[in-house]
Design a protein around this motif. Structure first.
Motif, PDB file in Angstrom:
ATOM      1  N   GLU A  59       0.811  -1.210   0.000  1.00  0.00           N
ATOM      2  CA  GLU A  59       0.000   0.000   0.000  1.00  0.00           C
ATOM      3  C   GLU A  59       0.849   1.266   0.000  1.00  0.00           C
ATOM      4  N   VAL A 106       4.995   2.530  -5.087  1.00  0.00           N
ATOM      5  CA  VAL A 106       4.608   2.592  -6.484  1.00  0.00           C
ATOM      6  C   VAL A 106       5.444   1.548  -7.213  1.00  0.00           C
ATOM      7  N   SER A 143       6.603   0.150 -10.863  1.00  0.00           N
ATOM      8  CA  SER A 143       6.647   0.477 -12.287  1.00  0.00           C
ATOM      9  C   SER A 143       7.551  -0.518 -13.009  1.00  0.00           C
ATOM     10  N   ASP A 155       9.318   4.180  -2.917  1.00  0.00           N
ATOM     11  CA  ASP A 155       8.530   4.528  -1.736  1.00  0.00           C
ATOM     12  C   ASP A 155       8.295   6.031  -1.683  1.00  0.00           C
ATOM     13  N   LYS A 156       7.602   6.490  -0.645  1.00  0.00           N
ATOM     14  CA  LYS A 156       7.237   7.909  -0.557  1.00  0.00           C
ATOM     15  C   LYS A 156       8.439   8.822  -0.347  1.00  0.00           C
ATOM     16  N   LYS A 172      11.109   8.466  -2.089  1.00  0.00           N
ATOM     17  CA  LYS A 172      11.775   8.344  -3.392  1.00  0.00           C
ATOM     18  C   LYS A 172      12.958   7.391  -3.376  1.00  0.00           C
ATOM     19  N   TYR A 227      14.344   3.507  -3.698  1.00  0.00           N
ATOM     20  CA  TYR A 227      13.821   2.445  -4.545  1.00  0.00           C
ATOM     21  C   TYR A 227      14.649   1.177  -4.449  1.00  0.00           C
TER      22      TYR A 227
END
Length: 75
Positions: free
Chosen positions: A17, A20, A22, A35-36, A38, A40
């Motif tokens: 949740e 993101v 991609s 993640d929030k 930034k 990764y």
């Protein structure tokens, strides 16, 4: 099968949740998880060893498999 293996590995690391997901087409079956903050992790499926490999932001020269460093690119 390979995307399933990558996704199962991702679920062990992060709360789905809060991220993101991609595509990361530079690597086979690659997915980039952001993640929030930034940060990764890039996950991909190594078709030679048939295992999921991942690397972290700021550690792109190191690859990990099963929580163990498996490769470090030399400068």
């Amino acid at each position: 099968m390979s995307y399933d293996a990558v996704f199962n590995c991702i679920k062990k690391f992060v709360e789905l949740e809060e991220i993101v997901i991609s595509p990361y087409p530079n690597l086979p079956f690659g997915l980039k998880i952001i993640d929030k903050e930034k940060d990764y992790i890039i996950f991909f499926y190594d078709t030679n060893t048939m295992q999921v490999i991942y690397l972290f932001k700021d550690a792109e020269d190191c690859l990990f498999r099963n929580n163990l460093q498996v490769y470090a690119k030399r400068a």
